[in-house]
Design a protein around this motif. Sequence first.
Motif, PDB file in Angstrom:
ATOM      1  N   THR A   1       0.932   5.397  22.886  1.00 15.90           N
ATOM      2  CA  THR A   1       0.442   4.606  24.022  1.00 15.90           C
ATOM      3  C   THR A   1       0.930   3.178  23.866  1.00 15.90           C
TER       4      THR A   1
ATOM      5  N   VAL B   1       2.212  -2.342  33.174  1.00 18.50           N
ATOM      6  CA  VAL B   1       1.506  -1.062  33.096  1.00 18.50           C
ATOM      7  C   VAL B   1       1.085  -0.763  31.662  1.00 18.50           C
TER       8      VAL B   1
ATOM      9  N   PHE C   1       0.858   2.719  29.488  1.00 12.98           N
ATOM     10  CA  PHE C   1       1.317   4.098  29.660  1.00 12.98           C
ATOM     11  C   PHE C   1       1.187   4.884  28.363  1.00 12.98           C
TER      12      PHE C   1
ATOM     13  N   VAL D   1       4.820  11.203  30.975  1.00 13.81           N
ATOM     14  CA  VAL D   1       4.450   9.783  30.914  1.00 13.81           C
ATOM     15  C   VAL D   1       3.385   9.504  31.976  1.00 13.81           C
ATOM     16  N   GLU D   2       2.213   9.085  31.515  1.00 11.79           N
ATOM     17  CA  GLU D   2       1.110   8.721  32.422  1.00 11.79           C
ATOM     18  C   GLU D   2       1.017   7.192  32.476  1.00 11.79           C
ATOM     19  N   MET D   3       1.017   6.648  33.681  1.00 15.09           N
ATOM     20  CA  MET D   3       1.046   5.192  33.850  1.00 15.09           C
ATOM     21  C   MET D   3      -0.152   4.694  34.644  1.00 15.09           C
TER      22      MET D   3
END
Length: 355
Positions: free
Chosen positions: A75, A91, A93, A108-110
């Motif tokens: 992260t 951001v 992420f 990838v989570e943003m």
Amino acid sequence: MTDNQLHHLLLDNLSTAVLLLNDGLEICYLNPAAENLLAVSAIRLCGNTVDILFTEDETPLSSMREALDSNHPFTQRQAPMVLPDHSHITVDFTATPVQTTSARMLVVEMQSMDRLMRINREEALITTHDTTRNLVRGLAHEIKNPLGGIRGAAQLLAEDLDDNSELKEYTEIISAETDRLCSLVDRLLGPNTMPKFLPVNIHEVLEHVATLAEAETRGSITIRRNYDPSIPEIQGDRGQLIQALLNVIRNAIQALQHSKQKRPTIKLITRIQRHFTIGKVHHKVICRIDIIDNGPGIPEHLLDRIFFPMISGRADGSGLGLPIAQAAINLHHGLIECENEKGETRFTIYLPLDT
């Protein structure tokens, strides 16, 4: 419905922005939330490597490659991104490696942090301003009491002196200097009357201030207007709004007069913004006023302190104009922010229209 269709359906309905990268860090998929965050369509972005979004910092890219190689998620906080339209966002992420039957992928989570960072910054600015104002009020009370005694003693002493006495000049100096210090303390305290809120046309106020500025500079500085005529009247104190705007514009004028800019210019821009948060208070609609000059900018070491009393980037500056302006705008439940950009300094004034 196949498993693949179900996975796409779930991802498409998430509010979290999700990108899918292959082992070459090429973007294979992004959900609608990611399209909204990045302000670009999936068709345009898919097939590009993710470095198109991280042109200012290579750290996220090396971390993603390491995550793929080590098969461990990571992260990163407050990563700067440059979007395809050249705007900038920040951001948080999380990148998670996923092993499929045929290849290694990276999910990838943003989450955009700009709004949260701005709210925190504004909250800190408001808190600092309130603390400083309370401190100044306390000091002003302690200063004005002995000043009044000194001035009174000087007047009594002057009455006992002959008009031709050389000492009379000294008592006059004492009285004049105590008056000057009292005036300085009063300016530190800001307006001593409660604001009278009445319907005010913000463009009429801006034109009044612009006319004063043009008269002061005798046309040596160009003032450009870019107004949004749809902005309705606001509930405000016209006098205090004029004082606040004039202090900000005079700050820009003084910066330009001390610069070597061949075409010194100040831009006045007004816009409507909806669903905007000032501090912790959400407003349905606000009036945004940008005052932009193409001067030398504010030194970085002063940028976070320019709204403190007695802080100035000029040797001859009093450091009172901007704190007084901030206090006046705060009385209208608004806020002034400042930022340096390439070749310009921007003061942004936010005034709620729904209070």
